[in-house]
Design an enzyme around this catalytic site. Structure first.
Site, mmCIF file in Angstrom:
data_model
loop_
_atom_site.group_PDB
_atom_site.id
_atom_site.type_symbol
_atom_site.label_atom_id
_atom_site.label_comp_id
_atom_site.label_asym_id
_atom_site.label_seq_id
_atom_site.Cartn_x
_atom_site.Cartn_y
_atom_site.Cartn_z
ATOM 1 N N ARG A 26 -10.358 -11.588 1.947
ATOM 2 C CA ARG A 26 -10.861 -12.689 1.413
ATOM 3 C C ARG A 26 -10.396 -14.132 1.431
ATOM 4 O O ARG A 26 -10.844 -15.099 1.389
ATOM 5 C CB ARG A 26 -11.275 -12.470 -0.116
ATOM 6 N N LYS A 30 0.936 -1.187 -0.230
ATOM 7 C CA LYS A 30 0.044 -0.093 0.000
ATOM 8 C C LYS A 30 0.872 1.302 0.019
ATOM 9 O O LYS A 30 2.108 1.224 0.473
ATOM 10 C CB LYS A 30 -0.617 0.014 1.249
HETATM 11 N N1 BES Z 1 -8.028 -3.987 4.362
HETATM 12 C C1 BES Z 1 -8.205 -3.347 3.026
HETATM 13 C C2 BES Z 1 -9.645 -2.778 2.856
HETATM 14 C C3 BES Z 1 -9.655 -1.418 3.506
HETATM 15 C C4 BES Z 1 -9.506 -0.262 2.748
HETATM 16 C C5 BES Z 1 -10.322 -1.284 4.743
HETATM 17 C C6 BES Z 1 -9.709 1.054 3.632
HETATM 18 C C7 BES Z 1 -10.215 -0.197 5.452
HETATM 19 C C8 BES Z 1 -10.178 1.130 4.940
HETATM 20 C C9 BES Z 1 -8.023 -4.596 2.213
HETATM 21 O O1 BES Z 1 -7.642 -5.713 2.495
HETATM 22 C C10 BES Z 1 -7.786 -4.161 0.789
HETATM 23 O O2 BES Z 1 -6.534 -3.881 0.769
HETATM 24 N N2 BES Z 1 -8.510 -4.246 -0.379
HETATM 25 C C11 BES Z 1 -7.993 -3.968 -1.520
HETATM 26 C C12 BES Z 1 -8.629 -4.675 -2.694
HETATM 27 C C13 BES Z 1 -8.067 -4.537 -4.044
HETATM 28 C C14 BES Z 1 -6.696 -5.264 -3.979
HETATM 29 C C15 BES Z 1 -8.832 -5.534 -4.899
HETATM 30 C C16 BES Z 1 -8.612 -2.473 -1.762
HETATM 31 O O3 BES Z 1 -9.861 -2.298 -1.404
HETATM 32 O O4 BES Z 1 -8.008 -1.633 -2.257
HETATM 33 MN MN MN Z 2 -5.552 -5.630 1.842
#
Ligand code: BES
Ligand code: MN
Ligand code: ZN
Length: 489
Positions: free
Chosen positions: A340, A266
């Site tokens: 997931r 990230k």
């Molecule tokens: N934990 C994150 C989602 C999240 C985002 C939680 C903002 C709380 C606040 C999750 O694991 C994630 O990173 N999801 C990705 C999925 C994508 C790579 C398909 C996302 O939402 O960007």
């Molecule tokens: Mn994630």
């Protein structure tokens, strides 16, 4: 903050709060208590106005609090008024206050319920997480030591509040878990905290990596490969039903103690917020604590997958193919779509092991749900209309709003992979929250199932009605209400 209830009487000293409905602004009772009702105070819902004390009293302050129209009084509205009242008293650095309630007669709720929910709202809002601030002056503290509610039906109010206080404790437990940083709340520390809950009569079992490998949980385990922390699966059982063999309800939570994204790292801004990526699991644990404390007559199992998602030389790579406990293979195209992967095995395990009546999972699953709903609604996805509606209704009761999204084959197909049974991200653009839910759906078989995407609501940037900014404990009250109104009695 202590909450107490006593018989109706007017205090001679300190701070008095008089809670009044719109209809009773000019009542005799009120006239007895204050010298003159300020003209601008009409008893409107949520209004708070200072008034002058009667001459013979030596009060520091009188506040008039509007409860709104009698016919519009609801528990939700009373919680909101209670929270606002607490904020106002606290802003004025008040340590003790007596809240006079003589105005509920002929309202849509009894005085005792009104008082109990005013107190409940005040308590829920009076949360702080200040254990790591060592400077006493900077420590955000709740100035209020005691709120004393005064009404004729004080005994009934106290007993209603007793039940609500148990739920509040579960919410606070969840908020504490979410607030803790990952260097403190490691997977091991988290599992230990769960084990401590056995004192309440819960059966708690912790599976480590060795046990999970034996079960074939290649999907969950792939997420923790880059972390120095051991992945864990914690199973909490509450068997409160008369028939101990009755199929349980199952609640499953995403417990990513920290989500860096892994190799699909990230960006730095706000990455610290990812300590809250275990918010789904915290709601499950908070719920189990509530059910055990109030000795709920139901069988419930809580299953949480605890992992840390880190990049390292041992981390999984984009393109890796893993085999889940269900036997289905997954091409991991983005290591940041890790929640997931955790839930896939946690859901399958729960279904196989417990054959539950239904499964509800909670997860801070997608950023896309934040784009859709911000921090107002959580996303709801389900393969069962009755279950979905019951969850929505429970959310209306507690003020934890749910909005249902569609699940259909066209979205499911976006997960098809050329080299494995599926990939962990959608292959088109858009519908990120739905494709995530479709992914989970592939791991629930024929079970009745719902998924709550709480990414936007588990931790909030600004305060809401019943929570300061930060961890909200979203889901604890909702699930408790869902269990109570559909499966008890
Ligand atoms: N934990 C994150 C989602 C999240 C985002 C939680 C903002 C709380 C606040 C999750 O694991 C994630 O990173 N999801 C990705 C999925 C994508 C790579 C398909 C996302 O939402 O960007
Ligand atoms: Mn994630
Ligand atoms: Zn995550």
């Amino acid at each position: 903050m202590k909450i107490s209830f006593s018989k109706l009487s007017f205090p001679n000293t300190g701070v008095a709060v008089i809670a009044v409905t719109q209809e009773n602004v000019n009542s005799e009772t009120l006239a007895k208590f204050i010298a003159k009702s300020p003209a601008k105070f009409k008893g409107k819902f949520g209004h708070i106005v200072p008034a002058s004390p009667p001459q013979e009293h030596d009060l520091d302050l009188i506040l008039l609090v509007g409860l709104g129209k009698k016919t519009e009084i609801s528990t939700a509205r009373m919680r909101k008024v209670g929270a606002n009242m607490m904020k106002c008293l606290n802003a004025n650095k008040i340590a003790e206050a007596s809240i006079i309630l003589d105005e509920g007669k002929n309202a849509s709720l009894g005085n005792s319920t009104i008082a109990a929910h005013l107190a409940y709202g005040a308590s829920l809002r009076a949360y702080t997480f200040n254990k790591y601030i060592t400077d006493k002056k900077k420590k955000k503290k709740i100035s209020i030591k005691e709120l004393n509610f005064r009404l004729e039906e004080s005994d009934i109010a106290a007993s209603i509040y007793q039940g609500l206080d148990i739920i509040k404790e579960g919410v606070f437990y969840a908020r504490d878990l979410v607030s803790e940083p990952a260097n403190i709340l490691s997977t091991e520390n988290y599992a230990n905290r769960c084990e401590d809950l056995a004192a309440l009569g819960l059966k708690v079992q912790v599976l480590g990596e060795k046990e999970m490998r034996k079960l074939g949980m290649g999907s969950l385990l792939s997420v923790g490969l880059g972390s120095a922390m051991e992945s864990k699966l914690v199973v909490l059982e509450w068997n409160g039903a008369e028939d101990k063999k009755e199929k349980p309800l199952a609640f499953i939570g995403k417990g990513v103690v920290f989500d860096t994204g892994g190799i699909s790292l990230k960006p730095p801004p706000n990455m610290g917020d990812m300590k809250s990526d275990m918010g789904g699991s915290a709601a499950v644990v908070g719920l189990m604590k509530v059910l055990a404390t109030r000795n709920a007559k139901v069988n419930v199992v809580g299953v949480i997958g605890l992992v840390e998602n880190m990049p390292s030389g041992t981390a999984q790579r984009p393109g890796d193919i893993v085999t889940s406990m269900s036997g289905q293979t997954i091409e991991v195209l983005n290591t940041d779509a890790e929640g997931r992967l955790v839930l896939a095995d946690a859901l399958w395990y729960t279904k196989e092991k417990f054959n539950p009546k239904l499964m509800v999972n909670l997860a801070t699953l997608t950023g896309a749900i934040v784009v859709s709903l911000a921090d107002i609604y959580a996303g709801l996805f389900s393969n069962d209309d009755a279950l979905a509606n019951n969850l929505i209704e429970a959310g209306c009761d507690t003020g934890e709003k749910l909005w249902r999204f569609p699940l259909v084959d066209e979205y499911d197909r976006m997960l098809d992979s050329p080299v494995a049974d599926m990939q962990n991200i959608g292959n088109g653009r858009g519908a990120g929250s739905i494709t995530a839910a479709q992914f989970l759906k592939r791991f629930v078989g024929n079970a009745k199932w719902a998924h709550l995407d709480i990414a936007g609501v588990a931790m909030i940037k600004g305060e809401n009605d019943l929570s300061p900014k930060g961890a909200t404990g979203f889901g604890v009250r909702l699930l408790n209400s869902f269990v109570k109104s559909n499966f008890e009695k």
